[in-house]
Motif scaffolding. Structure first.
Motif, mmCIF file in Angstrom:
data_model
loop_
_atom_site.group_PDB
_atom_site.id
_atom_site.type_symbol
_atom_site.label_atom_id
_atom_site.label_comp_id
_atom_site.label_asym_id
_atom_site.label_seq_id
_atom_site.Cartn_x
_atom_site.Cartn_y
_atom_site.Cartn_z
ATOM 1 N N GLU A 1 0.818 -1.219 0.000
ATOM 2 C CA GLU A 1 0.000 0.000 0.000
ATOM 3 C C GLU A 1 0.855 1.275 0.000
ATOM 4 O O GLU A 1 0.320 2.365 0.156
ATOM 5 C CB GLU A 1 -0.931 -0.008 1.213
ATOM 6 C CG GLU A 1 -2.012 -1.068 1.120
ATOM 7 C CD GLU A 1 -2.984 -1.004 2.281
ATOM 8 O OE1 GLU A 1 -4.024 -0.316 2.135
ATOM 9 O OE2 GLU A 1 -2.701 -1.629 3.325
ATOM 10 N N GLY A 2 2.153 1.125 -0.183
ATOM 11 C CA GLY A 2 2.995 2.305 -0.315
ATOM 12 C C GLY A 2 3.514 2.844 1.007
ATOM 13 O O GLY A 2 3.396 2.190 2.052
ATOM 14 N N SER A 3 4.100 4.048 0.916
ATOM 15 C CA SER A 3 4.790 4.637 2.066
ATOM 16 C C SER A 3 4.347 6.072 2.291
ATOM 17 O O SER A 3 3.798 6.735 1.400
ATOM 18 C CB SER A 3 6.304 4.609 1.839
ATOM 19 O OG SER A 3 6.753 3.316 1.501
ATOM 20 N N THR A 4 4.623 6.544 3.496
ATOM 21 C CA THR A 4 4.359 7.933 3.871
ATOM 22 C C THR A 4 5.586 8.488 4.585
ATOM 23 O O THR A 4 6.234 7.783 5.369
ATOM 24 C CB THR A 4 3.149 8.027 4.817
ATOM 25 O OG1 THR A 4 1.986 7.515 4.152
ATOM 26 C CG2 THR A 4 2.890 9.472 5.234
ATOM 27 N N LEU A 5 5.905 9.754 4.293
ATOM 28 C CA LEU A 5 6.980 10.437 5.000
ATOM 29 C C LEU A 5 6.355 11.245 6.135
ATOM 30 O O LEU A 5 5.570 12.161 5.897
ATOM 31 C CB LEU A 5 7.751 11.365 4.047
ATOM 32 C CG LEU A 5 8.393 10.696 2.829
ATOM 33 C CD1 LEU A 5 9.150 11.716 2.004
ATOM 34 C CD2 LEU A 5 9.304 9.550 3.239
ATOM 35 N N ASP A 6 6.701 10.901 7.343
ATOM 36 C CA ASP A 6 6.106 11.517 8.528
ATOM 37 C C ASP A 6 7.149 12.409 9.202
ATOM 38 O O ASP A 6 8.153 11.915 9.733
ATOM 39 C CB ASP A 6 5.631 10.429 9.492
ATOM 40 C CG ASP A 6 4.955 11.004 10.723
ATOM 41 O OD1 ASP A 6 4.583 12.198 10.688
ATOM 42 O OD2 ASP A 6 4.807 10.269 11.722
ATOM 43 N N TYR A 7 6.951 13.733 9.160
ATOM 44 C CA TYR A 7 7.875 14.679 9.788
ATOM 45 C C TYR A 7 7.356 15.041 11.172
ATOM 46 O O TYR A 7 6.197 15.436 11.328
ATOM 47 C CB TYR A 7 8.026 15.937 8.929
ATOM 48 C CG TYR A 7 8.727 15.666 7.617
ATOM 49 C CD1 TYR A 7 10.108 15.538 7.564
ATOM 50 C CD2 TYR A 7 8.001 15.525 6.427
ATOM 51 C CE1 TYR A 7 10.758 15.281 6.360
ATOM 52 C CE2 TYR A 7 8.642 15.265 5.230
ATOM 53 C CZ TYR A 7 10.012 15.146 5.198
ATOM 54 O OH TYR A 7 10.646 14.893 4.011
ATOM 55 N N ARG A 8 8.228 14.930 12.169
ATOM 56 C CA ARG A 8 7.829 15.183 13.557
ATOM 57 C C ARG A 8 8.734 16.240 14.178
ATOM 58 O O ARG A 8 9.930 16.299 13.861
ATOM 59 C CB ARG A 8 7.903 13.883 14.365
ATOM 60 C CG ARG A 8 7.053 12.760 13.774
ATOM 61 C CD ARG A 8 7.278 11.431 14.474
ATOM 62 N NE ARG A 8 6.634 10.329 13.743
ATOM 63 C CZ ARG A 8 6.769 9.046 14.055
ATOM 64 N NH1 ARG A 8 7.525 8.706 15.107
ATOM 65 N NH2 ARG A 8 6.166 8.117 13.344
ATOM 66 N N PRO A 9 8.194 17.068 15.067
ATOM 67 C CA PRO A 9 8.982 18.180 15.631
ATOM 68 C C PRO A 9 10.094 17.747 16.572
ATOM 69 O O PRO A 9 11.058 18.489 16.777
ATOM 70 C CB PRO A 9 7.928 19.023 16.360
ATOM 71 C CG PRO A 9 6.812 18.071 16.663
ATOM 72 C CD PRO A 9 6.795 17.092 15.537
ATOM 73 N N GLU A 10 9.988 16.552 17.160
ATOM 74 C CA GLU A 10 11.010 16.135 18.123
ATOM 75 C C GLU A 10 12.157 15.412 17.399
ATOM 76 O O GLU A 10 11.933 14.727 16.398
ATOM 77 C CB GLU A 10 10.413 15.218 19.185
ATOM 78 C CG GLU A 10 9.910 13.875 18.697
ATOM 79 C CD GLU A 10 8.505 13.924 18.097
ATOM 80 O OE1 GLU A 10 8.033 12.865 17.615
ATOM 81 O OE2 GLU A 10 7.899 15.020 18.104
#
Length: 802
Positions: free
Chosen positions: A476-485
């Motif tokens: 089902e593919g991928s996601t780039l998840d950007y987090r502040p920490e």
């Protein structure tokens, strides 16, 4: 490449080249020093080949394998050389027929490796290229001291480049009146120990031409040469040094040196993240060089100016060192296991660029295993990689955020209107009135919004990147998840981000940290500022040695250490270790001032020597490592082109601004401002040894090729500049003799010899009878002068500095 063929007389071409056809200028410039070549090959092996062998072969073909299959060991140079039960693995004389490649390509029905399935084509291509290049495999006895439980860091700290740099006592010399600077004492002592004597000082005109090219990248004006020749004051030369150090062109010349290291680019592929206003970084470097920003501050701002309370948004372009890093396409329809590898490759590139540029260490070789030669562990690598995993590339305006908020709103409105415009233009009939109305609205918004055209710098922001699945299933593919920490990375087993080991806290390299304690964790956000501070404090001596050596190499053709980005075990040892330590220690003591360092070098007696080789000295020191003469050096393409433009009177010396393509014949700006495209490099730059902007480039490798000669003969640059130079000479002077003299002063900073003058006059006067009998003598002369100017521009003397 468009060719403008203008036939030039061979005798005149040869005559113009004769003055500088010495043995020094005819050296094969494509020969790379052995130390540099071997170090580059070994570095490639450690980064690309050993990890591949480790992942694919060592479970069956290494000393640690439970059973060594086929009697073949691939984890040592000795094992590779010996081969296995089926014979030698490598055939040096016929590499493509090597058994190793045959079994990898499944070309042999009896033996196919790996037995569970053929390797991917790109991996086979890597190993094939390695074998063709000689299958370089470092000898294991060159490695650092290893203990059963890992690296012996205390032993590793004893290596010369990790020792504190201290001022050294001046050595005794016999020729006590010769040294002009501290550095001269060390160099003279080494010469005398080898029965060498320094060369005489170069003539004043030669010296000013050399100095001007080295400090500004441009030749001196004839008027400056004449004034210097007439100046008999004891400090006349020193005055020229100070004048050129204060020139705005100093920053342009030395910015290009830095941009090679920083893999600078103006553009990249359209499908990758944009580099934005990349020229802001280049212009920031120019300004920093001109202002003599202390080098320790220079380092900190490029890695973390956004985290420094003493700097403001106007300094954000400094972050281009990281912000303009190469990034790779991430097809998010692919499983996250693949995307994680791509992201890990980006982090590796940043670790490599930072550590090689500032520390002269190949830390990225420790991604898959402890460094095989230097005291750098895999944990050290992931401690640094975690820093770059905790920040990402983004655009930020060069003004305060609150001032830019209205601009964001205005740009959002304009973007919406432009989309509407685009759709309207597709309609039939075209609604011209509505289009004009929207166009006017856009214009009003842009003109009425303060700071609307504020440049946006490409920077790093404090957000960590996590690659996660887009759904529950891998397909089902991928996601780039950007987090502040920020994040600490797990150790990737054999460099594979899908095989995780223990978590490694963000910190500095163990061997460069105080030996009394373990490296302290980085807790300030990503740790970029703490990293920069460690580079200029804990590692100050190494950092100073590296930059001193880099600048030394630009003046003398090779560094005291001939591997400027490798100060580890596989790097070359310094030719003058006490001198390097003394200069590094004083560089720190002098407030990390780069201009002070430049000044010492160019004021030295060593720098002021003649470049004419002595036959006896050539036999004792053919590579001139002892510097008993000044090396004759070929100009970089940038210097060569800029010198043409300046001599023809066409050079635009405006500082800064967006890049301009070299394909534009009306581009008369300095070559520093030519467009550098990471994925579609200019053919002109490629053919003239311009460094690859996809990676850190420690030094230029000069080549001499037929294509360069054809470019000089038929390329548009020399054709146009010859026309412009001819027009300038005809305008400036009334007689051919005066024009020839003027040409030599403009191009070579000297008058012509009688023979050169007579050759030029003979060619210009011997125009021959026109075929139709109608062309005027003036037309013939006007045609002869561009040809004559062309020959002078493509002569050896114009391309070299003595």
């Amino acid at each position: 490449m468009r060719m403008n063929f203008r036939p030039l007389p061979l005798p005149l071409i040869l005559a113009a080249a004769l003055p500088c056809l010495s043995s020094s200028s005819l050296l094969a410039l494509d020969e790379v020093p052995e130390t540099a070549a071997s170090a580059a090959a070994i570095e490639h092996f450690e980064k690309k080949i050993r990890p591949l062998l480790s992942a694919r072969c060592y479970s069956c073909h290494s000393a640690k394998a439970k059973t060594v299959h086929g009697g073949l060991l691939l984890d040592s140079a000795a094992g590779i050389a010996k081969g296995g039960d089926s014979g030698p693995a490598i055939s040096p004389k016929t590499p493509d027929e090597s058994l190793l490649l045959t079994v990898l390509k499944y070309s042999d029905d009896d033996i196919q490796m790996p037995p569970k399935g053929k390797l991917p084509d790109d991996e086979i291509a890597l190993l094939t290229d390695w074998v063709r290049r000689g299958a370089v495999f470092p000898k294991s006895d060159d490695a650092v001291m290893l203990m059963d439980d890992g690296i012996d860091f205390d032993e590793g700290r004893k290596f010369w480049s990790f020792q504190p740099a201290n001022e050294q006592p001046l050595p005794d010399v016999r020729h006590k009146t010769w040294p002009a600077q501290r550095m001269d004492h060390f160099l003279l002592a080494a010469m005398e120990q080898n029965d060498l004597q320094p060369s005489p000082e170069a003539g004043k005109a030669t010296l000013l031409r050399r100095l001007s090219f080295d400090l500004t990248g441009l030749p001196p004006a004839p008027e400056d040469v004449e004034a210097f020749l007439l100046d008999n004051r004891p400090d006349a030369y020193e005055r020229q040094v100070d004048r050129l150090l204060q020139s705005p062109q100093f920053g342009e010349r030395w910015a290009r040196f830095w941009l090679d290291l920083a893999r600078y680019t103006d553009k990249t592929a359209s499908w990758l993240d944009s580099t934005g206003d990349a020229h802001l970084y280049r212009d920031w470097i120019v300004q920093a060089m001109n202002q003599d920003m202390p080098y320790d501050e220079f380092v900190k701002r490029q890695l973390a100016t956004d985290m420094m309370p003493s700097t403001g948004p106007e300094d954000l372009p400094a972050l281009g060192f990281l912000g303009l890093s190469p990034n790779y396409w991430k097809e998010l329809k692919l499983p996250c296991e693949i995307i994680k590898v791509i992201v890990a490759d980006e982090w590796e590139e940043r670790v490599d660029a930072v550590t090689r540029t500032y520390l002269g260490l190949t830390v990225a070789c420790a991604r898959c295993h402890d460094h095989k030669f230097d005291p750098i562990s895999t944990e050290d690598y992931y401690a640094l990689a975690g820093i770059f995993a905790s920040c990402r590339i983004a655009g930020r305006p060069t003004i305060e955020e609150e001032l830019y908020e209205p601009v964001k709103e205005a740009k959002s409105k304009v973007e919406g209107l432009q989309k509407t415009l685009a759709s309207l233009k597709k309609k039939k009939p075209v609604p011209t009135e509505k289009i004009n109305e929207l166009t006017q609205q856009i214009k009003i918004i842009e003109e009425s919004t303060p700071y609307y055209n504020t440049p946006v710098a490409t920077v790093m922001v404090e957000e960590s990147l996590h690659v996660v699945r887009a759904g529950k299933r891998a397909d089902e593919g991928s996601t780039l998840d950007y987090r502040p920490e920020p994040q600490d990375l797990n150790l990737f087993i054999r460099g594979n981000p899908n095989r995780l080991g223990d978590v490694v806290p963000r910190r500095f390299l163990t061997v460069l940290s105080p030996s009394s304690s373990s490296p302290q964790r980085f807790n300030n956000g990503s740790g970029r500022l703490e990293l920069a501070e460690a580079i200029t404090s804990d590692a100050a001596s190494l950092t100073a040695r590296v930059i001193v050596n880099r600048i030394w190499g630009r003046y003398f053709g090779q560094g005291l250490v001939t591997t400027p980005s490798n100060f580890g075990q596989l790097g070359a040892r310094p030719s003058h270790p006490e001198l390097l330590d003394d200069m590094a220690a004083r560089f720190i003591k002098n407030g990390w001032s780069l201009k002070t360092l430049h000044r010492e070098i160019v004021l030295s007696a060593t720098y002021r020597q003649s470049s004419n080789p002595d036959a006896a000295d050539m036999n004792v020191d053919p590579d001139n490592r002892l510097l008993s003469r000044m090396p004759r050096r070929r100009l970089d393409y940038e210097q060569w082109r800029d010198a043409m433009l300046l001599s023809s009177g066409q050079l635009d010396q405006t500082l800064g601004g967006p890049a301009v393509t070299l394909d534009d014949n009306n581009n008369h700006r300095r070559t520093l401002y030519a467009t550098v495209h990471r994925r579609d490099m200019s053919n002109v730059l490629l053919s003239h040894d311009f460094p690859d902007p996809t990676s850190h480039s420690p030094m230029r490798q000069q080549t001499t090729t037929a294509l360069q000669g054809l470019y000089a003969l038929n390329g548009p640059l020399l054709s146009h500049q010859a026309d412009a130079l001819a027009a300038r000479l005809i305008s400036d002077c009334e007689t051919d003799e005066a024009r020839i003299d003027r040409a030599y002063h403009l191009l070579f900073s000297r008058p012509p010899t009688n023979r050169e003058r007579q050759l030029g006059l003979a060619f210009l006067q011997d125009t021959g009878e026109p075929a139709d009998g109608e062309s005027a003598a003036g037309d013939q002369a006007a045609d002869a002068w561009p040809k004559y100017a062309h020959v002078l521009l493509m002569s050896n003397e114009f391309a070299y500095v003595d």
